[in-house]
Enzyme design. Structure first.
Site, mmCIF file in Angstrom:
data_model
loop_
_atom_site.group_PDB
_atom_site.id
_atom_site.type_symbol
_atom_site.label_atom_id
_atom_site.label_comp_id
_atom_site.label_asym_id
_atom_site.label_seq_id
_atom_site.Cartn_x
_atom_site.Cartn_y
_atom_site.Cartn_z
ATOM 1 N N SER A 136 -50.131 -52.515 -23.699
ATOM 2 C CA SER A 136 -50.558 -51.596 -24.747
ATOM 3 C C SER A 136 -51.227 -52.411 -25.843
ATOM 4 O O SER A 136 -51.041 -53.636 -25.924
ATOM 5 C CB SER A 136 -49.331 -50.867 -25.326
ATOM 6 O OG SER A 136 -49.653 -50.193 -26.527
ATOM 7 N N TYR A 152 -40.733 -50.231 -28.991
ATOM 8 C CA TYR A 152 -41.792 -50.091 -27.991
ATOM 9 C C TYR A 152 -42.768 -51.261 -28.021
ATOM 10 O O TYR A 152 -43.131 -51.815 -26.973
ATOM 11 C CB TYR A 152 -42.534 -48.780 -28.231
ATOM 12 C CG TYR A 152 -43.730 -48.573 -27.332
ATOM 13 C CD1 TYR A 152 -43.570 -48.283 -25.987
ATOM 14 C CD2 TYR A 152 -45.033 -48.672 -27.843
ATOM 15 C CE1 TYR A 152 -44.675 -48.100 -25.157
ATOM 16 C CE2 TYR A 152 -46.136 -48.485 -27.022
ATOM 17 C CZ TYR A 152 -45.948 -48.198 -25.685
ATOM 18 O OH TYR A 152 -47.040 -48.026 -24.864
#
Length: 251
Positions: free
Chosen positions: A140, A153
């Protein structure tokens, strides 16, 4: 991907589902996995109508026995595994003050341990067949740069980035390529749900403006990058983390 056996984790929705559809269209033999049995069955029925060869495995990537079964299913049905898309993950949006120790452990279990386990067992089988292989991990922009509100995350996606680079170096000489994609904010089901949550519309408006292309990405756009990295067109690429982020990281 015609004639190649691929495992896609977290396939029931979002980027995983878009990748499964694209791989099926490209002729791959597919093992699709997820914890969501119903979502997986809907996708299986959809792709079966296209004539694609598909097996589904319901399981949790963070559980070693489940992760091993996902990889073993490809070997049992298709004789080998050529490609793994390590996509399964969860995306909590919390500050460090809001994140509990249990939240941290859950995210690290799925996004970190789960990726480690599926990569481990896939590499074991690729070595047995001695035919090489390709793994694409889902990192990501949060695995390459810091972002607010992603206290668990973001670090988990740094695990994905690090695992990609270390495994790429470790297994390059054996013909196994390991790469990653680093999506920006993508209009998955989870992101679309934010519009109905407190503070969600404001968050979406703000995050959209942070992408120079002034829009969010689509799952199909990430799937196209995954397909490229998984395919023989990327035969001299390993250890790369490809942003699919509308220019977010270029700033």
């Amino acid at each position: 991907m015609r004639g190649k056996a691929a495992v896609v984790t977290g396939a029931a929705f979002g980027i995983g589902r878009a990748t499964a559809r694209l791989f099926a269209a490209e002729g791959a033999q597919l093992v699709l996995t997820d914890v969501d049995r119903d979502g997986l069955e809907v996708l299986r029925e959809e792709l079966a109508k296209t004539g694609a060869e598909i097996r589904t495995v319901v399981g949790d990537v963070s559980v070693a026995e489940d992760a091993r079964e996902m990889i073993a299913a490809a070997v049992e049905d298709f004789g080998r595994i050529d490609t793994l898309v390590a996509n399964a993950g969860i995306i909590p949006l919390q500050t460090v003050l809001e994140t509990t120790p249990e939240d941290w452990d859950k995210v690290m279990a799925v996004d970190g341990r789960g990726m480690f386990l599926t990569c481990k067992y896939a590499i074991e089988e690729m070595l047995r067949s001695d035919g090489g292989g390709s793994i694409v991990c889902l990192s990501s922009i949060s695995g390459l740069a810091g972002q607010s509100g992603q206290a668990a995350y973001g670090p988990a996606k740094f695990v994905a980035t690090g695992l990609t680079k270390h495994l790429a170096v470790e297994w390059a000489a054996r013909g196994i390529r390991i790469n990653a994609v680093a999506p920006g904010t993508i209009r998955t089901e989870r992101v679309r749900q934010l519009a109905d949550e407190p503070g969600g519309p404001e968050y979406l408006e703000a995050i959209e403006k942070l992408h120079p292309m002034a829009r969010l990405g689509e799952p199909e756009e990430v799937a196209a990058a995954i397909l490229f990295l998984a395919s023989d067109d990327a035969s001299f690429i390993t250890g790369a983390v490809l942003p699919v982020d509308g220019g977010y990281l270029a700033q």
